[in-house]
Design a protein around this motif. Structure first.
Motif, PDB file in Angstrom:
ATOM      1  N   MET A 127       0.832  -1.201   0.000  1.00  0.00           N
ATOM      2  CA  MET A 127       0.000   0.000   0.000  1.00  0.00           C
ATOM      3  C   MET A 127       0.868   1.252   0.000  1.00  0.00           C
ATOM      4  N   TRP A 128       1.841   1.306   0.924  1.00  0.00           N
ATOM      5  CA  TRP A 128       2.739   2.461   0.952  1.00  0.00           C
ATOM      6  C   TRP A 128       3.505   2.572  -0.357  1.00  0.00           C
ATOM      7  N   TYR A 129       3.926   1.452  -0.876  1.00  0.00           N
ATOM      8  CA  TYR A 129       4.710   1.408  -2.119  1.00  0.00           C
ATOM      9  C   TYR A 129       3.922   2.013  -3.276  1.00  0.00           C
ATOM     10  N   GLN A 130       2.628   1.728  -3.335  1.00  0.00           N
ATOM     11  CA  GLN A 130       1.801   2.246  -4.423  1.00  0.00           C
ATOM     12  C   GLN A 130       1.438   3.716  -4.206  1.00  0.00           C
ATOM     13  N   LEU A 131       1.208   4.121  -2.962  1.00  0.00           N
ATOM     14  CA  LEU A 131       0.722   5.471  -2.696  1.00  0.00           C
ATOM     15  C   LEU A 131       1.804   6.531  -2.808  1.00  0.00           C
ATOM     16  N   PHE A 132       3.010   6.204  -2.393  1.00  0.00           N
ATOM     17  CA  PHE A 132       4.033   7.243  -2.315  1.00  0.00           C
ATOM     18  C   PHE A 132       5.200   6.935  -3.230  1.00  0.00           C
ATOM     19  N   PRO A 133       5.657   7.996  -3.933  1.00  0.00           N
ATOM     20  CA  PRO A 133       5.413   9.423  -3.652  1.00  0.00           C
ATOM     21  C   PRO A 133       4.224  10.057  -4.388  1.00  0.00           C
ATOM     22  N   ARG A 134       3.440   9.286  -5.178  1.00  0.00           N
ATOM     23  CA  ARG A 134       2.408   9.914  -6.011  1.00  0.00           C
ATOM     24  C   ARG A 134       1.362  10.670  -5.205  1.00  0.00           C
ATOM     25  N   LEU A 135       1.031  10.189  -3.991  1.00  0.00           N
ATOM     26  CA  LEU A 135      -0.014  10.847  -3.218  1.00  0.00           C
ATOM     27  C   LEU A 135       0.378  12.276  -2.835  1.00  0.00           C
ATOM     28  N   THR A 136       1.664  12.558  -2.759  1.00  0.00           N
ATOM     29  CA  THR A 136       2.087  13.935  -2.475  1.00  0.00           C
ATOM     30  C   THR A 136       1.703  14.861  -3.622  1.00  0.00           C
ATOM     31  N   ALA A 137       1.776  14.364  -4.859  1.00  0.00           N
ATOM     32  CA  ALA A 137       1.366  15.176  -6.010  1.00  0.00           C
ATOM     33  C   ALA A 137      -0.138  15.388  -6.008  1.00  0.00           C
ATOM     34  N   VAL A 138      -0.900  14.357  -5.632  1.00  0.00           N
ATOM     35  CA  VAL A 138      -2.352  14.504  -5.513  1.00  0.00           C
ATOM     36  C   VAL A 138      -2.676  15.575  -4.474  1.00  0.00           C
ATOM     37  N   ALA A 139      -1.993  15.515  -3.337  1.00  0.00           N
ATOM     38  CA  ALA A 139      -2.249  16.475  -2.260  1.00  0.00           C
ATOM     39  C   ALA A 139      -1.990  17.901  -2.721  1.00  0.00           C
ATOM     40  N   GLU A 140      -0.895  18.097  -3.434  1.00  0.00           N
ATOM     41  CA  GLU A 140      -0.580  19.445  -3.906  1.00  0.00           C
ATOM     42  C   GLU A 140      -1.566  19.900  -4.975  1.00  0.00           C
ATOM     43  N   LYS A 141      -1.966  18.994  -5.860  1.00  0.00           N
ATOM     44  CA  LYS A 141      -2.931  19.355  -6.893  1.00  0.00           C
ATOM     45  C   LYS A 141      -4.255  19.787  -6.279  1.00  0.00           C
ATOM     46  N   ALA A 142      -4.648  19.137  -5.198  1.00  0.00           N
ATOM     47  CA  ALA A 142      -5.935  19.421  -4.576  1.00  0.00           C
ATOM     48  C   ALA A 142      -5.892  20.666  -3.687  1.00  0.00           C
ATOM     49  N   TRP A 143      -4.737  21.002  -3.171  1.00  0.00           N
ATOM     50  CA  TRP A 143      -4.633  22.104  -2.200  1.00  0.00           C
ATOM     51  C   TRP A 143      -4.141  23.410  -2.810  1.00  0.00           C
ATOM     52  N   SER A 144      -3.072  23.358  -3.566  1.00  0.00           N
ATOM     53  CA  SER A 144      -2.328  24.573  -3.914  1.00  0.00           C
ATOM     54  C   SER A 144      -2.972  25.348  -5.060  1.00  0.00           C
ATOM     55  N   MET A 145      -2.817  26.654  -5.019  1.00  0.00           N
ATOM     56  CA  MET A 145      -3.322  27.513  -6.077  1.00  0.00           C
ATOM     57  C   MET A 145      -2.438  27.349  -7.321  1.00  0.00           C
ATOM     58  N   PRO A 146      -3.042  27.344  -8.509  1.00  0.00           N
ATOM     59  CA  PRO A 146      -2.265  27.096  -9.734  1.00  0.00           C
ATOM     60  C   PRO A 146      -1.069  28.027  -9.893  1.00  0.00           C
ATOM     61  N   GLU A 147      -1.230  29.296  -9.490  1.00  0.00           N
ATOM     62  CA  GLU A 147      -0.130  30.246  -9.664  1.00  0.00           C
ATOM     63  C   GLU A 147       1.034  29.958  -8.723  1.00  0.00           C
ATOM     64  N   ARG A 148       0.829  29.114  -7.732  1.00  0.00           N
ATOM     65  CA  ARG A 148       1.904  28.759  -6.802  1.00  0.00           C
ATOM     66  C   ARG A 148       2.537  27.410  -7.139  1.00  0.00           C
ATOM     67  N   MET A 149       2.070  26.779  -8.198  1.00  0.00           N
ATOM     68  CA  MET A 149       2.536  25.432  -8.521  1.00  0.00           C
ATOM     69  C   MET A 149       3.550  25.460  -9.665  1.00  0.00           C
ATOM     70  N   ASN A 150       4.597  24.684  -9.497  1.00  0.00           N
ATOM     71  CA  ASN A 150       5.624  24.535 -10.518  1.00  0.00           C
ATOM     72  C   ASN A 150       6.215  23.137 -10.365  1.00  0.00           C
ATOM     73  N   TYR A 151       6.207  22.371 -11.434  1.00  0.00           N
ATOM     74  CA  TYR A 151       6.603  20.966 -11.316  1.00  0.00           C
ATOM     75  C   TYR A 151       8.078  20.807 -10.947  1.00  0.00           C
ATOM     76  N   ASP A 152       8.934  21.642 -11.515  1.00  0.00           N
ATOM     77  CA  ASP A 152      10.355  21.546 -11.159  1.00  0.00           C
ATOM     78  C   ASP A 152      10.552  21.798  -9.666  1.00  0.00           C
ATOM     79  N   ASP A 153       9.859  22.800  -9.164  1.00  0.00           N
ATOM     80  CA  ASP A 153       9.946  23.121  -7.738  1.00  0.00           C
ATOM     81  C   ASP A 153       9.377  21.989  -6.890  1.00  0.00           C
ATOM     82  N   PHE A 154       8.270  21.411  -7.341  1.00  0.00           N
ATOM     83  CA  PHE A 154       7.671  20.301  -6.605  1.00  0.00           C
ATOM     84  C   PHE A 154       8.649  19.133  -6.478  1.00  0.00           C
ATOM     85  N   THR A 155       9.329  18.780  -7.557  1.00  0.00           N
ATOM     86  CA  THR A 155      10.255  17.644  -7.487  1.00  0.00           C
ATOM     87  C   THR A 155      11.408  17.924  -6.529  1.00  0.00           C
TER      88      THR A 155
END
Length: 751
Positions: free
Chosen positions: A480-508
């Motif tokens: 379960m952990w193996y499947q969820l992470f790290p992808r769930l962190t991207a889901v969390a950011e997509k659901a929470w953060s404002m688009p103007e504050r998001m940058n994929y290079d910065d996220f990685t």
């Protein structure tokens, strides 16, 4: 799109000047505003916490427990003068918060209880990674609010079962990343996992099973892939009265209350899903009279559904949900409603009478009738109904909240919201975290546009972002952990953060800094992909093997004899030259000895294949034949009945092709110059690509959406291409061609 390996390298070595502060503290999801100053604030050896409103006392207790788990020091709750102050904001957007670390300590203000929980999540990510270190917090001022009110994760406990303690740990990690909806998939064909006192056989019989094909597949893959986390845990296996082994487990009603209360303390609402009328075989096999006929089981794809023509079935559904209402206080419940095989309804006298009595002419309308019947019952009991987007097909009521999962039907969100219904996005293409991860999944989540087909009014009906962990191939909590992470962190950011504050290079960059935190929490995340390799590599004279991993803590090992790398295998230390055909297997190993996915990479010495010379006049596009094909492998497609002939611009599924899709795509591709070309074949389900009669990518078999990559050496000009593809329930097919520099080549297609 830049190759993922280059993105990770960029993220690891550079900071974008405009986002430097955010990267220093590496918070996920990205806050709306951060102002960091020089210096730190060190909390004393016996830190304290105070609250200014009694409603925040559970939050203070939660913070104290989390603080101790991370630092080894327990916070003492005091009435005044606390090092950490929790303040209830009298107004503000739901879930919003502020956090300030200054010389006098830490002050957090939350808009409501959930706002305070979100503030605590940010504070937890400022604490030291290593337990026992002194607590030195950066001087910082954070002002933050969520983009969406719905930020969810579904966990399927029917196919494979997770204990109360295992789910509690997951809920803790969900709160750490500001996710606030735990969608609990409690029943399906493979198991009934929740106690219903009126129907005890649901768990006496329905919660246990002899090993099924999903269990055997997990065990087979554990051996094939040398992955112990695919094995069934012994703690969930028992010996039945006849001496055979059974797998299973269930939650008592007290267990459910415990989970719901635990989640609520962490600002998370629990949404129960009880599937009906389809995906209900565990119930049907426990009690007579719920299906149309006595004979039940599996059809080609789905199981025998419940019978909406029988009053007994309706009574059963009402009674089950009545007990669920007492356990789950959240206003939303989930009825499922997907993938219903209606063949029996056509032959069932009870169903046909129900249809006649209600003026219905088709079986999808009968399912709609059932959905509306149950929704009215939910509304009478103060609940709101969620269903998968399959329910759109028979007609929506104005009250149903739709979860759009069928990404191969992109008009689903438009259909739901134009009808006035709320929408939650969970497209299978990227947000089903039970699928195999590859280098398209993380950026696919991060760059998803929930408003792509919607106008402004329709966009307002998007409640949020959801993700799903289906349990067919997730047999253990480690998997379960193996499947969820790290992808769930991207889901969390997509659901929470404002688009103007998001940058994929910065996220990685921030994700790389989060990995030690996950490890410290005991989350055995999937080791990042090895990059720089293709499954099939072709060279003409010599080539160089270059392997990368963004996680500097891993050790990369390899073999050349086709066996799985182990801790004793040679260590990859840098680029290696190859002059002859060589078959490598590479694998990353974590500091704790856990194993990453093995990656097979063949380096094949070849020569440039000659282009076709012909005076024949070609037309643009590829010939695309659609066969009515029910099989599970590409071989045999052409033996099925032909349903249609089309010309497509490239390698894709014709829009006319629906269900039981078998495609044979032929023609020529025209390459602009001599060279070795890379082919990225993405499909759900199976596909194969041959060029010049050579198998370049073999992506065959039943599987989730995935991309496989191969190479082929060609001279400038035309080369015959052939693609085979199949799928039975909506799918995806794409081909991208790149040159030796990794740049996409806009090849021309002819037939």
């Amino acid at each position: 799109m830049m190759k993922l390996k280059n993105i990770f390298i960029l993220a690891a070595v550079s900071l974008m000047s405009a986002m430097a502060v955010a990267q220093n503290v590496a918070i996920i999801p990205q806050p709306y505003h951060i102002d960091q100053q020089k210096g730190t604030v060190v909390l004393g050896a016996k830190p304290t916490v105070e609250v200014d409103d009694a409603s925040l006392m559970p939050a203070a207790q939660y913070l104290s427990d989390a603080f101790e788990a991370q630092t080894g020091t327990k916070l003492k709750v005091v009435s005044k003068g606390g090092d950490i102050r929790l303040c209830l904001a009298k107004d503000g957007e739901e879930g919003a918060y502020s956090l300030k670390v200054e010389r006098g300590g830490v002050t957090m203000s939350g808009s409501g209880y959930t706002g305070m929980i979100n503030a605590i999540a940010t504070l937890r990510q400022l604490l030291p990674v290593v337990k026992g270190e002194k607590v030195a917090l950066p001087k910082i001022n954070v002002s933050d609010r969520p983009r969406y009110g719905w930020r969810g994760l579904m966990v399927d406990c029917s196919r494979h079962f997770y204990t109360v303690d295992e789910l509690k740990k997951l809920i803790d990690v969900m709160a750490y990343y500001k996710l606030n909806r735990f969608h609990w998939h409690l029943t399906d064909d493979q198991g009934w996992r929740v106690e219903v006192k009126r129907y005890p056989l649901l768990t006496v019989k329905g919660a246990w099973r002899h090993f099924n094909n999903q269990d055997s597949l997990c065990m087979a893959n554990a051996a094939k892939e040398d992955m112990p986390n695919l094995l069934l845990p012994e703690s969930k296996i028992r010996t039945a009265a006849d001496g055979t082994q059974e797998y299973g487990g269930f939650y008592t009603q007290d267990d459910v209350r415990d989970i719901v209360a635990y989640a609520a303390k962490r600002g998370i609402d629990v949404v129960p899903e009880i599937d009906m009328p389809g995906h209900s075989l565990a119930a049907i096999e426990s009690y007579d009279g719920l299906s149309c006929f006595d004979q039940t089981g599996w059809g080609r794809l789905f199981t025998t559904p419940m019978c909406p023509g029988k009053d007994k079935m309706l009574e059963f559904c009402r009674n089950v949900w009545t007990e669920m209402f007492a356990l789950f206080p959240f206003e939303y419940v989930h009825i499922g409603g997907d993938e219903v095989d209606m063949k029996n309804w056509k032959k069932c006298a009870d169903c046909q009478k129900r249809m006649a009595d209600n003026g219905l002419t088709t079986e999808p309308q009968l399912q709609t009738w059932f959905n509306h019947y149950m929704e009215a019952f939910f509304r009478e009991n103060g609940k709101k109904m969620i269903a998968w987007d399959d329910v759109i097909d028979g007609g929506l009521s104005p009250y149903t909240t739709v979860m759009w999962w069928r990404s191969w039907l992109p008009k689903g969100p438009k259909k739901a919201t134009s009808h006035g219904n709320d929408l939650i996005d969970v497209p299978v293409s990227f947000f089903y975290l039970s699928t195999r991860e590859d280098d398209t999944k993380l950026p696919g989540i991060y760059n998803f546009n929930p408003y792509e087909t919607l106008n402004d009014n329709e966009a307002k009906l998007v409640k949020g972002i959801h993700s799903c962990l289906w349990g067919e191939r997730v047999a253990s909590v480690e998997r379960m952990w193996y499947q969820l992470f790290p992808r769930l962190t991207a889901v969390a950011e997509k659901a929470w953060s404002m688009p103007e504050r998001m940058n994929y290079d910065d996220f990685t960059k921030r994700l790389l800094m989060q990995l030690p935190r996950l490890e410290a929490m005991g989350v055995k995340y999937r080791l990042p992909d090895l990059t720089g390799l293709n499954r099939g590599n072709v060279f003409v004279s010599t080539d160089t093997v270059k392997v990368f991993c963004i996680d500097p803590s891993v050790t990369i090992r390899y073999t050349k004899d086709g066996t799985m790398p182990q801790q004793t295998s040679p260590v990859y230390t840098g680029p290696m030259a190859v002059t002859e055909t060589t078959h490598f297997v590479f694998r990353a190993f974590g500091r704790d000895g856990r194993k990453g996915d093995a990656f097979r990479s063949d380096f094949v010495k070849d020569q440039l294949h000659e282009a076709v010379t012909t005076e024949q006049q070609f037309q643009t596009g590829l010939s695309n034949l659609w066969y009515d094909y029910p099989g599970d492998w590409c071989k045999g497609i052409e033996e099925a009945p032909l349903k249609g002939e089309y010309v497509t611009d490239g390698v894709c599924i014709p829009k006319e092709a629906k269900e039981n899709i078998g495609l044979v795509i032929t023609g020529y591709l025209e390459v602009p110059e001599d060279g070795v070309y890379t082919f990225r074949l993405y499909s759900d389900d199976g596909s194969q690509l041959t060029v010049d009669g050579v198998m370049v990518v073999d992506n065959d078999g039943m599987h989730d959406a995935r991309e496989l990559v191969g190479q082929h050496a060609m001279k400038k000009g035309l080369h015959p291409i052939r693609v085979l593809y199949f799928d039975h329930n909506g799918g995806d097919l794409r081909l991208k061609v790149e040159d030796k520099h990794g740049k996409e080549v806009k090849v021309r297609y002819w037939h």
